[in-house]
Design a protein around this motif. Sequence first.
Motif: not given
Length: 197
Positions: A85-111
């Motif tokens: 689960e995302p916490d405040f530590d994500i602020i410093e991380l250099g990712f572009d997006d964040y998905l929490v499992k479980p994810v669906s096929k539609a979510e993965l394709l969309q991201i």
Amino acid sequence: MATNTPSVLIVEDEPDLATLYATWLEDTYDVETAYDGEEALEAIDETVDVVLLDRRMPVLSGDEILSTIREDGLECRIAMVTAVEPDFDIIELGFDDYLVKPVSKAELLQIVDQLLLRSSYDEQLQRFFALSSKNALLKAEKSDAELRSSEEYAQLQDQLAVLRVQVNETMEELLERDGYRRLCQDISRGSVRQDSG
């Protein structure tokens, strides 16, 4: 052999899950999987467009892999796909997006689609700003008569006009898709709250 098909690297230490994600994406993208951080760092290079990265893995965490990718200056887009689960530590991380499992096929394709669209927008913006700088420099250094009589300057103006339209269209598409994604998330959260209530 060069290909125009975008490439996706899935970094996931659960082989069944990595295989599932790859199956979902392989009809649309060139997909490669890595089952740990060392494999991921060996697999990633300038040809990888999108990385789907688990955060919690043995030996090298997703955060460490992410940091290494950014330090190496690779231009790929990165989505964390994780049970953390995302916490405040994500602020410093250099990712572009964040998905929490479980994810669906539609979510993965969309991201993946969304991240590729963002990359396209970035390239368009970089080109637009480069041409705009040239335009500003020529305007400052040349007379109006010289600008009007220059074939090259006329072509520059045409390129800027076309690029301006492309940038605007891509931005509108980004906003529409992001708005749609957020709406789906809100609807999903609302139905979860109702079910638990």
